[in-house]
Design a protein around this motif. Structure first.
Motif, short mmCIF file in Angstrom:
data_model
loop_
_atom_site.label_atom_id
_atom_site.label_comp_id
_atom_site.label_asym_id
_atom_site.label_seq_id
_atom_site.Cartn_x
_atom_site.Cartn_y
_atom_site.Cartn_z
N THR A 237 -2.05 -23.30 -3.08
CA THR A 237 -0.94 -23.67 -3.96
C THR A 237 -0.63 -22.50 -4.88
O THR A 237 -1.52 -21.99 -5.55
N GLN A 238 0.62 -22.07 -4.87
CA GLN A 238 1.08 -21.02 -5.77
C GLN A 238 2.33 -21.51 -6.48
O GLN A 238 3.31 -21.88 -5.83
N LYS A 239 2.30 -21.51 -7.80
CA LYS A 239 3.44 -21.97 -8.58
C LYS A 239 3.76 -20.94 -9.67
O LYS A 239 2.88 -20.52 -10.40
N ALA A 240 5.00 -20.57 -9.75
CA ALA A 240 5.47 -19.66 -10.80
C ALA A 240 6.77 -20.23 -11.36
O ALA A 240 7.73 -20.46 -10.60
N HIS A 241 6.80 -20.50 -12.66
CA HIS A 241 8.00 -21.06 -13.24
C HIS A 241 8.12 -20.73 -14.71
O HIS A 241 7.14 -20.47 -15.40
N ASP A 242 9.37 -20.69 -15.16
CA ASP A 242 9.69 -20.50 -16.58
C ASP A 242 9.13 -19.20 -17.13
O ASP A 242 8.66 -19.15 -18.27
N ASN A 243 9.18 -18.15 -16.34
CA ASN A 243 8.77 -16.82 -16.80
C ASN A 243 10.01 -15.97 -17.08
O ASN A 243 11.01 -16.05 -16.35
N ASP A 244 9.95 -15.16 -18.11
CA ASP A 244 11.04 -14.25 -18.48
C ASP A 244 10.58 -12.81 -18.32
O ASP A 244 9.53 -12.43 -18.85
N LEU A 245 11.36 -12.02 -17.61
CA LEU A 245 11.02 -10.62 -17.37
C LEU A 245 12.26 -9.76 -17.58
O LEU A 245 13.30 -10.00 -16.96
N VAL A 246 12.15 -8.78 -18.46
CA VAL A 246 13.24 -7.83 -18.69
C VAL A 246 12.70 -6.43 -18.49
O VAL A 246 11.72 -6.04 -19.13
N ASN A 247 13.32 -5.68 -17.59
CA ASN A 247 12.92 -4.31 -17.31
C ASN A 247 14.02 -3.34 -17.73
O ASN A 247 15.19 -3.55 -17.40
N TYR A 248 13.64 -2.31 -18.46
CA TYR A 248 14.54 -1.22 -18.80
C TYR A 248 14.05 0.04 -18.12
O TYR A 248 13.10 0.67 -18.58
N GLY A 249 14.66 0.39 -17.01
CA GLY A 249 14.33 1.64 -16.34
C GLY A 249 12.88 1.78 -15.93
O GLY A 249 12.28 2.84 -16.13
N ASN A 250 12.30 0.72 -15.37
CA ASN A 250 10.88 0.78 -14.99
C ASN A 250 10.73 1.06 -13.50
O ASN A 250 11.33 0.36 -12.68
N PRO A 251 9.93 2.04 -13.15
CA PRO A 251 9.58 2.22 -11.73
C PRO A 251 8.33 1.42 -11.39
O PRO A 251 7.28 1.62 -11.98
N ASN A 252 8.44 0.49 -10.45
CA ASN A 252 7.30 -0.28 -9.97
C ASN A 252 7.00 0.17 -8.54
O ASN A 252 7.85 0.05 -7.66
N SER A 253 5.81 0.66 -8.34
CA SER A 253 5.45 1.20 -7.03
C SER A 253 4.12 0.65 -6.59
O SER A 253 3.11 0.76 -7.29
N ALA A 254 4.08 0.02 -5.40
CA ALA A 254 2.86 -0.49 -4.80
C ALA A 254 2.74 0.06 -3.40
O ALA A 254 3.71 0.04 -2.63
N SER A 255 1.55 0.57 -3.05
CA SER A 255 1.43 1.20 -1.74
C SER A 255 0.01 1.12 -1.21
O SER A 255 -0.96 1.04 -1.97
N VAL A 256 -0.10 1.12 0.11
CA VAL A 256 -1.36 1.26 0.81
C VAL A 256 -1.22 2.48 1.72
O VAL A 256 -0.36 2.49 2.61
N ASN A 257 -2.01 3.50 1.47
CA ASN A 257 -1.89 4.75 2.20
C ASN A 257 -3.23 5.14 2.83
O ASN A 257 -4.26 5.18 2.15
N ASP A 258 -3.19 5.42 4.12
CA ASP A 258 -4.36 5.93 4.84
C ASP A 258 -5.61 5.11 4.54
O ASP A 258 -6.66 5.65 4.21
N SER A 259 -5.48 3.79 4.63
CA SER A 259 -6.60 2.90 4.30
C SER A 259 -6.79 1.85 5.38
O SER A 259 -5.85 1.49 6.10
#
Length: 263
Positions: A114-136
């Protein structure tokens, strides 16, 4: 820069379930419970507020878990309020070896997520979000789980449930999964550049219509990638890679095996 890296083994529950009943081998009419393995996972993420201004969120797995064997889990998160988990439940019963022939055994494996996500507020100003899997994970064998998240309110899970009984007459495997995401608010805005070189301080805004020179600006950029990874891997391999906000991901596997059922 917000960055956190956690390499943790999977939470492993192992139960050797011995049959109940008489101790005399081959006693007619006796019964055994077989083996049962279950995973019940719940993740709730709600009523949170996050404001990021030119914040770098970078999560990565690089050059790791290559040629790993067995039960391996890795969780890597950057940002805020990310939830990750690796869980495994294993049950085994060999009543014949100890008590002799028994009737009515069952091998059962189940997973409830069970995964539940609700009523969350997120404001981004010029944010770089980077997720990676490399050579693993190249050449990895067995049960391998990787979760990589950059950003906010991401939920990721890898679940494995195995039940095995030498004398099972029936085998049952089931997966029940629920994911809910509602009432969330995300706003991505252009922000001041998160890194300014000395010779760029007088550069005008990228918007092009301000009368007064501004600091250079950048949009929100979300990047998720898997590169040169998991080549020649074998077994149960689950990978979740998320960049941004409010992502929900899950890998679930249920296996039930009974010797009498597979002959």
């Amino acid at each position: 820069m917000k960055k956190s890296m956690i390499f943790s083994p999977l939470a492993l529950a192992m139960a050797a379930v011995m049959a109940s009943g008489a101790y005399a081998a081959g006693l007619p009419g006796t019964h055994a419970s077989g083996s049962t393995a279950s995973v019940n996972d719940t993740q709730h993420n709600y009523n949170n507020q996050v404001l990021n201004k030119e914040t770098k969120n970078t999560a990565s797995i690089e050059g790791s878990l290559n040629s790993a064997t067995g039960n391996v889990g890795a969780n890597v998160a950057a940002g805020d309020n990310n939830q990750q988990a690796n869980a495994a439940a294993i049950a085994t019963a060999d009543a014949l070896f100890i008590f002799g022939q028994y009737l009515g055994q069952e091998a059962s494996a189940s997973i409830g997520v069970t995964q539940k996500a609700h009523d969350n507020d997120l404001v981004n100003y010029g944010n770089p979000n980077s997720a990676s899997v490399n050579d693993s994970g190249n050449g990895a064998q067995g049960n391998v789980g990787m979760n990589v998240a950059a950003g906010n309110f991401n939920q990721q899970k890898n679940d494995l449930s195995i039940a095995s009984s030498e004398q099972a007459t029936t085998a049952t495997a089931s997966v029940n999964m629920l994911q809910e995401s509602h009432g969330n608010f995300t706003e991505n805005k252009i922000g001041d550049v998160y890194e300014v070189a000395a010779d760029l301080k007088g550069v005008s805004s990228g918007l092009g219509w301000f009368p007064v020179p501004q600091k250079p600006q950048t949009p929100v950029v979300n990047t998720a990638s898997i590169n040169a990874s998991l080549n020649n891997a074998s077994g149960n391999v689950g990978v979740n890679v998320a960049a941004g906000g409010g992502n929900q991901q899950s890998n679930a596997l249920a296996i039930a095996a009974g010797c009498n059922a597979c002959r």
